[in-house]
Design a protein around this motif. Sequence first.
Motif, PDB file in Angstrom:
ATOM      1  N   ARG A 104      -4.489   4.342   0.480  1.00 54.03           N
ATOM      2  CA  ARG A 104      -3.555   4.678   1.822  1.00 54.03           C
ATOM      3  C   ARG A 104      -3.614   6.103   2.013  1.00 54.03           C
ATOM      4  NH1 ARG A 104      -0.319   0.834  -0.863  1.00 54.03           N
ATOM      5  NH2 ARG A 104       0.836   2.625  -2.036  1.00 54.03           N
ATOM      6  N   ALA A 105      -3.387   6.859   0.864  1.00 52.65           N
ATOM      7  CA  ALA A 105      -3.037   8.485   1.301  1.00 52.65           C
ATOM      8  C   ALA A 105      -4.697   8.825   1.660  1.00 52.65           C
ATOM      9  CB  ALA A 105      -2.828   8.868  -0.261  1.00 52.65           C
ATOM     10  N   LEU A 106      -5.850   8.632   1.070  1.00 49.61           N
ATOM     11  CA  LEU A 106      -7.105   9.058   1.944  1.00 49.61           C
ATOM     12  C   LEU A 106      -7.510   8.492   3.132  1.00 49.61           C
ATOM     13  CD1 LEU A 106      -9.181   8.849  -1.322  1.00 49.61           C
ATOM     14  CD2 LEU A 106      -8.454  10.979  -0.301  1.00 49.61           C
ATOM     15  N   GLN A 107      -7.109   7.305   3.415  1.00 53.06           N
ATOM     16  CA  GLN A 107      -7.229   6.570   4.691  1.00 53.06           C
ATOM     17  C   GLN A 107      -6.506   7.185   5.653  1.00 53.06           C
ATOM     18  OE1 GLN A 107      -9.410   4.813   6.040  1.00 53.06           O
ATOM     19  NE2 GLN A 107     -10.567   3.743   4.553  1.00 53.06           N
ATOM     20  N   SER A 108      -5.134   7.402   5.278  1.00 49.52           N
ATOM     21  CA  SER A 108      -4.345   7.826   6.390  1.00 49.52           C
ATOM     22  C   SER A 108      -4.365   9.514   6.687  1.00 49.52           C
ATOM     23  CB  SER A 108      -2.785   7.652   6.229  1.00 49.52           C
ATOM     24  OG  SER A 108      -2.485   8.398   4.895  1.00 49.52           O
ATOM     25  N   GLY A 109      -4.838  10.238   5.635  1.00 45.73           N
ATOM     26  CA  GLY A 109      -4.816  11.582   5.832  1.00 45.73           C
ATOM     27  C   GLY A 109      -6.252  12.076   6.064  1.00 45.73           C
ATOM     28  N   HIS A 110      -7.403  11.360   5.774  1.00 48.60           N
ATOM     29  CA  HIS A 110      -8.960  11.965   6.147  1.00 48.60           C
ATOM     30  C   HIS A 110      -9.945  11.002   6.403  1.00 48.60           C
ATOM     31  CE1 HIS A 110      -7.043  15.366   3.655  1.00 48.60           C
ATOM     32  NE2 HIS A 110      -6.581  14.474   2.895  1.00 48.60           N
ATOM     33  N   GLY A 111      -9.259   9.575   6.753  1.00 53.36           N
ATOM     34  CA  GLY A 111     -10.326   8.678   7.168  1.00 53.36           C
ATOM     35  C   GLY A 111     -11.341   8.260   6.098  1.00 53.36           C
ATOM     36  N   LEU A 112     -11.111   8.350   4.752  1.00 53.69           N
ATOM     37  CA  LEU A 112     -11.944   8.344   3.598  1.00 53.69           C
ATOM     38  C   LEU A 112     -11.306   6.962   2.779  1.00 53.69           C
ATOM     39  CD1 LEU A 112     -13.038  11.523   2.135  1.00 53.69           C
ATOM     40  CD2 LEU A 112     -14.327   9.951   3.364  1.00 53.69           C
ATOM     41  N   SER A 113     -12.273   6.316   2.284  1.00 51.12           N
ATOM     42  CA  SER A 113     -11.722   5.241   1.478  1.00 51.12           C
ATOM     43  C   SER A 113     -12.001   5.665  -0.121  1.00 51.12           C
ATOM     44  CB  SER A 113     -12.875   3.849   1.634  1.00 51.12           C
ATOM     45  OG  SER A 113     -14.114   4.191   1.015  1.00 51.12           O
ATOM     46  N   VAL A 114     -11.482   5.026  -0.882  1.00 51.02           N
ATOM     47  CA  VAL A 114     -11.443   5.510  -2.482  1.00 51.02           C
ATOM     48  C   VAL A 114     -12.900   5.490  -2.943  1.00 51.02           C
ATOM     49  CG1 VAL A 114     -10.990   4.945  -4.844  1.00 51.02           C
ATOM     50  CG2 VAL A 114      -9.367   4.677  -3.329  1.00 51.02           C
ATOM     51  N   ARG A 115     -13.899   4.723  -2.411  1.00 47.10           N
ATOM     52  CA  ARG A 115     -15.155   4.586  -2.656  1.00 47.10           C
ATOM     53  C   ARG A 115     -15.794   6.011  -2.220  1.00 47.10           C
ATOM     54  NH1 ARG A 115     -14.771   1.797  -7.291  1.00 47.10           N
ATOM     55  NH2 ARG A 115     -14.436  -0.701  -6.841  1.00 47.10           N
ATOM     56  N   GLU A 116     -15.877   6.015  -0.797  1.00 47.32           N
ATOM     57  CA  GLU A 116     -16.053   7.096  -0.203  1.00 47.32           C
ATOM     58  C   GLU A 116     -15.998   8.463  -0.672  1.00 47.32           C
ATOM     59  OE1 GLU A 116     -16.405   5.086   4.312  1.00 47.32           O
ATOM     60  OE2 GLU A 116     -14.775   6.410   3.611  1.00 47.32           O
ATOM     61  N   TYR A 117     -14.600   8.643  -1.150  1.00 49.99           N
ATOM     62  CA  TYR A 117     -14.284   9.933  -1.856  1.00 49.99           C
ATOM     63  C   TYR A 117     -14.889   9.787  -2.994  1.00 49.99           C
ATOM     64  CZ  TYR A 117     -11.399  13.117  -4.462  1.00 49.99           C
ATOM     65  OH  TYR A 117     -10.938  14.380  -5.112  1.00 49.99           O
ATOM     66  N   SER A 118     -15.020   8.809  -3.918  1.00 46.69           N
ATOM     67  CA  SER A 118     -15.766   8.944  -5.305  1.00 46.69           C
ATOM     68  C   SER A 118     -17.102   9.197  -5.010  1.00 46.69           C
ATOM     69  CB  SER A 118     -15.635   7.638  -5.829  1.00 46.69           C
ATOM     70  OG  SER A 118     -14.138   7.270  -6.001  1.00 46.69           O
TER      71      SER A 118
END
Length: 152
Positions: A31-45
């Motif tokens: 939720r935090a990554l999507q709302s703040g940066h448009g990233l999923s957990v997998r994309e961030y990882s």
Amino acid sequence: MTATDPALAALAQGWCALSLLHGRIEARIERALQSGHGLSVREYSLLDVLSRQHDGEGRHLQMKQVADAVVLSQSATTRLVTRLEDRGLLARYLCPTDRRGIYTDVSEAGLKLLAEARPTNDAALCEGLDEAAENPELAPLVRAMKSLNVPT
């Protein structure tokens, strides 16, 4: 061990608690990554894993290693790489010494987004762990996780 064995029941209960802890924290980070940066957990990882590789002989990760690091199948990892490449966050190129090998590097835009998203990820992780530590079933797992000294 039988299905009614207390040790097996305790093991199953521990596994359920670990799964619950993971799910709650991953959902919070998502939720935090999507709302703040448009990233999923997998994309961030994926961006994080790929940003840690270095140029030079034998220092690039093969797609199987990347897939293992982000806990996805090789085909799902390839699709994820393609999505991030389409967004300009990754670049693929042929290995200079083996034309069959394809390397994937994080672009400047990807590194910038990763740097912006890292504090969000870290804060959501800490908040999730702090909240979980208040749950008597999850508290021992949180303590165990915080005591790990895992190299990055």
